[in-house]
Design a protein around this motif. Structure first.
Motif, PDB file in Angstrom:
ATOM      1  N   ILE A 191       0.845  -1.195   0.000  1.00  0.00           N
ATOM      2  CA  ILE A 191       0.000   0.000   0.000  1.00  0.00           C
ATOM      3  C   ILE A 191       0.879   1.242   0.000  1.00  0.00           C
ATOM      4  N   ASP A 192       1.951   1.227   0.807  1.00  0.00           N
ATOM      5  CA  ASP A 192       2.898   2.343   0.802  1.00  0.00           C
ATOM      6  C   ASP A 192       3.491   2.526  -0.589  1.00  0.00           C
ATOM      7  N   MET A 193       3.892   1.421  -1.218  1.00  0.00           N
ATOM      8  CA  MET A 193       4.459   1.493  -2.560  1.00  0.00           C
ATOM      9  C   MET A 193       3.444   2.045  -3.555  1.00  0.00           C
ATOM     10  N   THR A 194       2.187   1.616  -3.442  1.00  0.00           N
ATOM     11  CA  THR A 194       1.152   2.093  -4.356  1.00  0.00           C
ATOM     12  C   THR A 194       0.993   3.597  -4.278  1.00  0.00           C
ATOM     13  N   LEU A 195       0.965   4.135  -3.081  1.00  0.00           N
ATOM     14  CA  LEU A 195       0.807   5.579  -2.919  1.00  0.00           C
ATOM     15  C   LEU A 195       2.041   6.327  -3.418  1.00  0.00           C
ATOM     16  N   ALA A 196       3.236   5.734  -3.227  1.00  0.00           N
ATOM     17  CA  ALA A 196       4.448   6.335  -3.791  1.00  0.00           C
ATOM     18  C   ALA A 196       4.395   6.289  -5.320  1.00  0.00           C
ATOM     19  N   PHE A 197       3.850   5.222  -5.859  1.00  0.00           N
ATOM     20  CA  PHE A 197       3.705   5.083  -7.308  1.00  0.00           C
ATOM     21  C   PHE A 197       2.713   6.114  -7.847  1.00  0.00           C
ATOM     22  N   MET A 198       1.616   6.344  -7.121  1.00  0.00           N
ATOM     23  CA  MET A 198       0.667   7.374  -7.526  1.00  0.00           C
ATOM     24  C   MET A 198       1.320   8.755  -7.503  1.00  0.00           C
ATOM     25  N   GLU A 199       2.171   8.989  -6.511  1.00  0.00           N
ATOM     26  CA  GLU A 199       2.903  10.261  -6.460  1.00  0.00           C
ATOM     27  C   GLU A 199       3.852  10.381  -7.659  1.00  0.00           C
ATOM     28  N   HIS A 200       4.491   9.291  -8.011  1.00  0.00           N
ATOM     29  CA  HIS A 200       5.373   9.271  -9.178  1.00  0.00           C
ATOM     30  C   HIS A 200       4.602   9.632 -10.448  1.00  0.00           C
ATOM     31  N   LEU A 201       3.393   9.118 -10.580  1.00  0.00           N
ATOM     32  CA  LEU A 201       2.604   9.339 -11.792  1.00  0.00           C
ATOM     33  C   LEU A 201       1.932  10.702 -11.817  1.00  0.00           C
ATOM     34  N   MET A 202       1.389  11.123 -10.683  1.00  0.00           N
ATOM     35  CA  MET A 202       0.500  12.291 -10.704  1.00  0.00           C
ATOM     36  C   MET A 202       0.837  13.373  -9.691  1.00  0.00           C
ATOM     37  N   GLY A 203       1.942  13.224  -8.977  1.00  0.00           N
ATOM     38  CA  GLY A 203       2.340  14.276  -8.049  1.00  0.00           C
ATOM     39  C   GLY A 203       1.878  14.036  -6.628  1.00  0.00           C
TER      40      GLY A 203
END
Length: 236
Positions: A191-203
């Protein structure tokens, strides 16, 4: 508003861990509601991606999750054979933990057809992500060769032992990023990785709003007490 839709192939088989992909999929899919009150108006233009999911398995029968017959199951949407025949290239390959390696023989138990699918998709995928023991599956598919990666600390030594020797396994990490490959430690770190991935994609603003939707406390990438807990290292 203009946006890009990313296709996600979630690779599953019997003994998969549902929490390795269901919460992440729900977090990502919240982007599909960007133009609704789920997102404040000032953020809606920043949600530049949408996500479409396919749950791919060896057959179309319900997949037995880990701890079955005492746990839930999930219905696939496509088989690996059909996906290979179609030849469609997915943007994101998501690999949760599958069956645990045989702890006596130290051999992997992933279905060969799943490995074949991952091998076929990996070279042209935009992103490849795994949670928990999913990184062992990526290792056996040859995706992690020459890369840094992490895994659930419970199986960390087994991962090191059975996987190709050109992988640098990182013992203290919630998640590791190496190029377009993201690997995380056990279950909740996904879940932590997913949110970091969302930040990578969309800020960060979009990712933090998604975080507030599911009320997940933020952790740093190297904030991993379980490396020590599992006696991987004497000190952090």
């Amino acid at each position: 508003m203009p946006h890009t839709t990313l296709s996600v192939a979630v690779c599953i088989c019997d003994d998969t861990t549902l929490t390795d992909f269901i919460p992440p999929c729900e977090i990502m899919s919240s982007a599909n509601f960007a133009e609704t009150p789920l997102f404040p108006e000032h953020l809606q233009a920043e949600v530049t991606y949408r996500f479409r999911f396919e749950f791919i398995a060896p057959s179309m029968r319900p997949i037995a999750a880990v701890f079955m017959p005492f746990g839930p199951s999930i219905n696939p949407t496509k088989t690996y054979n059909d996906a290979l025949k179609e030849g469609y290239q997915y943007d994101i390959i998501w690999v949760p933990a599958g069956p645990m390696p045989n702890m006596i023989t130290k051999t992997d138990r992933t279905p060969q057809i799943e490995l074949d699918f991952i091998k076929a998709q990996a070279p042209k995928a935009k992103y490849i992500l795994s949670v928990c023991g999913g990184s062992i599956i990526l290792a056996m598919a040859g995706v992690l060769s020459g890369k840094r990666a992490t895994s659930n600390k419970l199986f960390f030594r087994v991962a090191e032992e059975i996987s190709p020797k050109d992988i640098t396994w990182v013992p203290v990490a919630r998640w590791v990023v190496d190029g377009n490959v993201w690997t995380s430690s056990g279950v909740t770190s996904g879940i932590d990785m997913t949110l970091a991935f969302m930040e990578h994609l969309m800020g960060r603003s979009v990712a933090q709003h998604m975080r507030s939707q599911v009320e997940v406390i933020e952790h740093k990438q190297d904030e991993d007490p379980f490396g020590v807990y599992s006696a991987l290292l004497d000190t952090v």
